[in-house]
Write a protein that holds these residues in place. Structure first.
Motif, PDB file in Angstrom:
ATOM      1  N   LEU A 253       0.863  -1.177   0.000  1.00  0.00           N
ATOM      2  CA  LEU A 253       0.000   0.000   0.000  1.00  0.00           C
ATOM      3  C   LEU A 253       0.903   1.231   0.000  1.00  0.00           C
ATOM      4  O   LEU A 253       1.571   1.528   0.981  1.00  0.00           O
ATOM      5  N   ASP A 254       0.938   1.948  -1.118  1.00  0.00           N
ATOM      6  CA  ASP A 254       1.883   3.049  -1.322  1.00  0.00           C
ATOM      7  C   ASP A 254       1.229   4.383  -0.956  1.00  0.00           C
ATOM      8  O   ASP A 254       0.323   4.858  -1.646  1.00  0.00           O
ATOM      9  N   LEU A 255       1.711   4.997   0.132  1.00  0.00           N
ATOM     10  CA  LEU A 255       1.220   6.305   0.581  1.00  0.00           C
ATOM     11  C   LEU A 255       2.308   7.373   0.475  1.00  0.00           C
ATOM     12  O   LEU A 255       2.177   8.442   1.077  1.00  0.00           O
ATOM     13  N   ALA A 307       2.251  -4.328   3.541  1.00  0.00           N
ATOM     14  CA  ALA A 307       3.374  -3.417   3.767  1.00  0.00           C
ATOM     15  C   ALA A 307       2.927  -2.025   3.337  1.00  0.00           C
ATOM     16  O   ALA A 307       2.441  -1.846   2.221  1.00  0.00           O
ATOM     17  N   VAL A 308       3.079  -1.054   4.223  1.00  0.00           N
ATOM     18  CA  VAL A 308       2.695   0.326   3.928  1.00  0.00           C
ATOM     19  C   VAL A 308       3.952   1.127   3.638  1.00  0.00           C
ATOM     20  O   VAL A 308       4.870   1.187   4.454  1.00  0.00           O
ATOM     21  N   LEU A 309       3.981   1.748   2.469  1.00  0.00           N
ATOM     22  CA  LEU A 309       5.152   2.499   2.015  1.00  0.00           C
ATOM     23  C   LEU A 309       4.908   3.989   2.236  1.00  0.00           C
ATOM     24  O   LEU A 309       3.928   4.557   1.746  1.00  0.00           O
ATOM     25  N   VAL A 310       5.792   4.645   3.001  1.00  0.00           N
ATOM     26  CA  VAL A 310       5.631   6.068   3.354  1.00  0.00           C
ATOM     27  C   VAL A 310       6.954   6.805   3.151  1.00  0.00           C
ATOM     28  O   VAL A 310       8.011   6.194   3.033  1.00  0.00           O
ATOM     29  N   ALA A 331       0.269  -4.384   9.666  1.00  0.00           N
ATOM     30  CA  ALA A 331       1.156  -4.088   8.543  1.00  0.00           C
ATOM     31  C   ALA A 331       2.509  -3.638   9.056  1.00  0.00           C
ATOM     32  O   ALA A 331       2.639  -3.133  10.167  1.00  0.00           O
ATOM     33  N   ARG A 332       3.513  -3.849   8.211  1.00  0.00           N
ATOM     34  CA  ARG A 332       4.838  -3.283   8.476  1.00  0.00           C
ATOM     35  C   ARG A 332       4.959  -2.002   7.665  1.00  0.00           C
ATOM     36  O   ARG A 332       4.573  -1.934   6.503  1.00  0.00           O
ATOM     37  N   VAL A 333       5.480  -0.958   8.316  1.00  0.00           N
ATOM     38  CA  VAL A 333       5.642   0.335   7.665  1.00  0.00           C
ATOM     39  C   VAL A 333       7.069   0.430   7.137  1.00  0.00           C
ATOM     40  O   VAL A 333       8.033   0.224   7.878  1.00  0.00           O
TER      41      VAL A 333
END
Length: 447
Positions: A253-255, A307-310, A331-333
């Motif tokens: 999940l790309d934020l 996986a959350v991409l920040v 989720a892993r950030v």
């Protein structure tokens, strides 16, 4: 699922006028405001007591107002002068409180609905009138022209920006097809850049997705608008259906550089990926500012890893979503420390069509941590690679904005993150999905 969220959003909006009426009559402990007025008292004192504002402060304001009216080098219209005074009330509170005239208020509403005429960039106006770019919106004129998160716009069409430049819809808005020349200061560049951008009608598709490889999906959310949660759900279902088995083995999940938007939309997406647990809470000085959101049963990913991409451009609602998934160990950030905008703004409509955008509360993650001026620290820290690495760390964070709201866990000098671009961070997030499940508190540094 979540039938009460739109109702809550409407309730907050409907309550705003009543909330605005309460604000002027509240006195802080120790304020020398007059609370009791006896018959025969000075009429000015009666008015002062009714408003809860100390009489001496009113007299000081009137003295300055009269001095400007009588002695300023050029005549000043009463309406314009009063408007400046009202904006001044909000200017020094924090970087996000502001007075919006009717056009600005309509533009604010347009942004949440995803359609307006301009260049397509989320910005923060600085006290001196210059504009800090929080993030360019994907696939818009600003993004295509090379505007980047962390850029500071100091002039438009050769005219230096001042606090008055923000009046109306501002110099970045305009007719589609018109060209605007921006003077941009960028970290790592020896002199300001001149960037020309052709305005367009910005119809932001806030969600897009694709398969990275069999079983592993990628969804990019560029902003949180009114229809973003619905688009997220339909995109996820489409990717699940295309996987063959109807299930996914993992989701990136790309934020990155997502400047935020509607809180309720971020809450809905968190609920889509959680079966239970808290999502976010808000706390302010008045009861209407306090709220708590919790998940309902129904994880659309059926427990598959996320996986959350920040990065440093991930702000506000993006941080709420990342914090909710992280604290629930869902989720892993992955990425770099987020922007740190952990405050809630309430739009308070006025009777003349203008509005006040006022900071009324702070966000807290499910574990009770404040996001404000701290951000979300990733489990897996990524750093930029190649020639962009030197310029990517731009001291770009809420904690470095002049006049920012103090954070509960703020640590001076340690809050800036990196802007992460390209596909390498996506590959790193995918690699995390394939690892055995580990504690969400683990932290790893990667080149």
């Amino acid at each position: 699922m979540r039938p009460t969220l739109p109702i809550l959003a409407i309730a907050l909006l409907l309550a705003a006028p009543a909330f605005a009426q309460q604000l002027p009559v509240e006195a802080q402990d120790g304020d020398p405001a007059v609370d009791v007025v006896e018959p025969g008292d000075d009429p000015d004192a009666v008015e002062s007591a009714a408003s809860g504002v100390p009489l001496e402060e009113i007299k000081r304001y009137v003295a300055v107002y009269n001095a400007i009216k009588e002695a300023y080098v050029e005549p000043v219209d009463d309406k314009a002068l009063m408007g400046s005074a009202i904006r001044g009330l909000l200017l020094d509170l924090d970087p996000h409180s502001a007075y919006l005239d009717r056009d600005d208020a309509e533009a604010f509403d347009e942004d949440t609905n995803g359609a307006y005429d301009g260049i397509g960039v989320e910005v923060q106006q600085l006290p001196d009138g210059k504009v800090k770019v929080i993030a360019p919106i994907d696939d818009t004129p600003a993004a295509r022209a090379g505007i980047k998160a962390g850029d500071t716009i100091i002039a438009v069409d050769g005219k230096t920006l001042t606090p008055a430049s923000a009046e109306g819809q501002g110099p970045l808005r305009g007719e589609p097809g018109s060209t605007v020349k921006l003077t941009v200061v960028r970290e790592g560049e020896p002199k300001p850049l001149q960037i020309s951008v052709t305005r367009g009608t910005i119809k932001v598709a806030s969600v897009r997705g694709r398969m990275l490889e069999p079983g592993y999906a990628y969804i990019r959310i560029s902003a949180f608008q009114a229809d973003t949660a619905t688009d997220f759900e339909s995109t996820l279902k489409r990717l699940q259906a295309g996987s063959g088995s109807g299930k996914l083995r993992g989701l990136v999940l790309d934020l990155r550089s997502n400047p935020g938007g509607l809180l309720t939309t971020a809450v809905q997406i968190a609920d889509d990926l959680l079966d239970a647990g808290g999502i976010v809470s808000t706390r302010g000085r008045t009861p209407i500012s306090d709220a708590k959101f919790s998940a309902t049963p129904g994880d659309l990913m059926q427990g598959a890893p996320v996986a959350v991409l920040v990065d440093a451009g991930s702000a506000s609602a993006s941080e709420v979503l990342a914090g909710a998934l992280h604290d629930n160990k869902r989720a892993r950030v992955v990425g770099s420390r987020t922007f740190g905008k952990g405050s809630v703004q309430t739009l308070l409509p006025l009777d003349n069509g203008d509005s006040v955008k006022l900071t009324t509360a702070r966000y807290y993650t499910p574990s009770g941590k404040s996001i404000q001026a701290r951000g979300i620290e990733p489990d897996v820290v990524l750093q930029p690679e190649g020639k962009e690495a030197a310029a990517a760390h731009a001291d770009y964070a809420e904690a470095l904005l002049p006049g920012h709201l103090q954070g509960d866990e703020e640590v001076a000098g340690s809050n800036a993150g990196d802007v992460l671009e390209g596909d390498a961070p996506i590959a790193a997030a995918l690699a995390e999905l394939k690892k055995p499940a580990v504690s969400a508190s683990a932290s790893v540094e990667r080149p």
